[in-house]
Design a protein around this motif. Structure first.
Motif, PDB file in Angstrom:
ATOM      1  N   LYS A 207      -7.898   2.122  -1.560  1.00 30.99           N
ATOM      2  CA  LYS A 207      -8.681   3.247  -2.443  1.00 30.99           C
ATOM      3  C   LYS A 207      -7.356   4.387  -2.173  1.00 30.99           C
ATOM      4  N   VAL A 208      -6.930   4.331  -1.041  1.00 33.11           N
ATOM      5  CA  VAL A 208      -5.708   5.151  -1.325  1.00 33.11           C
ATOM      6  C   VAL A 208      -4.574   4.953  -2.021  1.00 33.11           C
ATOM      7  N   ALA A 209      -3.871   3.862  -1.915  1.00 34.81           N
ATOM      8  CA  ALA A 209      -3.077   3.007  -2.567  1.00 34.81           C
ATOM      9  C   ALA A 209      -3.490   2.789  -4.337  1.00 34.81           C
ATOM     10  N   GLN A 210      -4.887   2.902  -4.450  1.00 34.62           N
ATOM     11  CA  GLN A 210      -5.326   2.536  -5.911  1.00 34.62           C
ATOM     12  C   GLN A 210      -5.058   4.611  -6.839  1.00 34.62           C
ATOM     13  N   HIS A 211      -5.115   5.014  -5.982  1.00 36.02           N
ATOM     14  CA  HIS A 211      -5.181   6.432  -6.270  1.00 36.02           C
ATOM     15  C   HIS A 211      -3.730   7.422  -6.175  1.00 36.02           C
ATOM     16  N   GLU A 212      -3.213   6.119  -5.281  1.00 34.73           N
ATOM     17  CA  GLU A 212      -1.589   6.146  -5.525  1.00 34.73           C
ATOM     18  C   GLU A 212      -0.785   5.947  -6.788  1.00 34.73           C
ATOM     19  N   ARG A 213      -1.223   5.542  -6.839  1.00 36.63           N
ATOM     20  CA  ARG A 213      -1.037   4.486  -7.985  1.00 36.63           C
ATOM     21  C   ARG A 213      -1.309   5.328  -9.858  1.00 36.63           C
ATOM     22  N   LEU A 214      -2.923   6.172  -9.418  1.00 33.81           N
ATOM     23  CA  LEU A 214      -2.741   6.519 -10.653  1.00 33.81           C
ATOM     24  C   LEU A 214      -1.798   7.526 -10.368  1.00 33.81           C
TER      25      LEU A 214
ATOM     26  N   GLU B  17      -0.749  17.590 -14.480  1.00 33.66           N
ATOM     27  CA  GLU B  17      -1.142  17.297 -13.225  1.00 33.66           C
ATOM     28  C   GLU B  17      -1.644  16.606 -12.735  1.00 33.66           C
ATOM     29  N   PRO B  18      -1.088  15.623 -12.527  1.00 32.68           N
ATOM     30  CA  PRO B  18      -1.347  14.174 -12.273  1.00 32.68           C
ATOM     31  C   PRO B  18      -2.249  13.613 -11.060  1.00 32.68           C
ATOM     32  N   GLU B  19      -2.578  14.789  -9.927  1.00 30.43           N
ATOM     33  CA  GLU B  19      -3.506  14.341  -8.856  1.00 30.43           C
ATOM     34  C   GLU B  19      -4.384  14.175  -9.511  1.00 30.43           C
ATOM     35  N   LEU B  20      -5.032  15.493 -10.251  1.00 27.94           N
ATOM     36  CA  LEU B  20      -6.145  15.875 -11.097  1.00 27.94           C
ATOM     37  C   LEU B  20      -6.511  14.809 -12.415  1.00 27.94           C
TER      38      LEU B  20
END
Lengths: 203, 203
Positions: free
Chosen positions: A136-143, A154-157
């Motif tokens: 899930k962390v890798a998925q979020h980082e990929r996004l 704001e790519p994190e948002l």
């Protein structure tokens, strides 16, 4: 349950470890991890418990490997979006949104195998938990990475928004139901992406 | 597990059915429905299986009643938001967003009991399923009703957005983790509400 290993006669050609993993993936996904015992997995794989325990030290280890496989399948999808839209990170995100919206609301699907496992396996020390968290962390980082590559402010948002939208959809499909959900997801997600493209993510 | 029924000595004053429900709610929520047997529930309630089965025809019926209680608790929260902001449906929605964001990311919480049960109970014929579905549909309708009462142009869309955001958050808290999640949820949800208030929900 012999039909759970697809392709008649395959059991003779596929090695036992692989057969066990295929049967486990099918049963765990459809019925839930806790609802399925190793006996049922061994039977569906056309083998026995002794063989299962020769390949997997415990049911928990089998569950962890099942989830590693599910994570690997997701990585293959991302490689496919890249081949479909080379050098276009924004389009890769849209492709993912559309495919995940369809997937989340498809009648024979029960959401994300890894998210479901997170709900089922409350024990902090279960060997599957680091697999789930890393995925899930890798998925979020990929996004985030794709949003950044697309030049968003704001790519994190955006990663949060898309991630929460689709996680929510998978649960909603299992509780409220699927009717109309796919179209609504794509509409909401496309609007999220568009706001970010225009550089005004929270407006 | 006697401590699961809060308030020492309470077991003598609370009727068995109620003690069983309190113990079941605590154990099912913390460990998952499938991870807990009726034996453990009876023991935690300071009673025995025979008494449990006198009050509940089956474990499935106990689970359904546990979820009916969880749904009733949620209704009480909505009544509270109304008392806090009488005649202000928009503020009631904001209050719910803030409280749910905190709840979803609180360390001793494992998300929504009803959504978790939807993931755990794959069988379509489980007596808990109509309870879950009725609750989630009513929750969605309530959000739509408040949005409509607040004069928003697309109350269904806002209900979808908020519902998916918080369902997603509850799963995320269990998989990725809780760090910073509450603040991000409130930020995203407040922006959703603000766009709707301005009458431009998808901009």
């Amino acid at each position: 349950m012999a039909d759970t290993v697809k392709g008649g006669g395959r059991s003779e050609r596929v090695a036992p470890r692989e057969r066990i993993l295929l049967a486990a993936a099918d049963l765990f996904y459809r019925h839930g991890i806790r609802a399925v015992g190793v006996e049922a997995v061994a039977e569906a794989a056309g083998t026995n418990k002794m063989t299962l325990y020769r390949h997997f030290a415990s049911k928990d280890e089998l569950v962890a490997e099942y989830l590693r496989r599910a994570a690997a399948t997701s990585n293959e999808s991302w490689a496919r979006y890249e081949r479909m839209h080379p050098g276009e990170p924004f389009e890769q995100l849209r492709e993912w949104l559309r495919e995940m919206s369809e997937h989340a609301t498809c009648a024979d699907q029960r959401g994300c195998a890894l998210a479901n496992a997170a709900v089922e396996l409350a024990e902090r020390e279960h060997p599957a938990r680091p697999v789930i968290e890393a995925y899930k962390v890798a998925q979020h980082e990929r996004l985030v990475g794709l949003g950044r590559a697309a030049g968003l402010v704001e790519p994190e948002l955006l990663a949060d928004e898309l991630h929460l939208l689709l996680e929510g959809a998978r649960v909603t499909a299992q509780s409220v139901g699927r009717e109309g959900l796919c179209a609504r997801l794509v509409r909401i997600g496309e609007a999220m992406l568009e706001r970010h493209r225009q550089g005004l993510p929270l407006r």
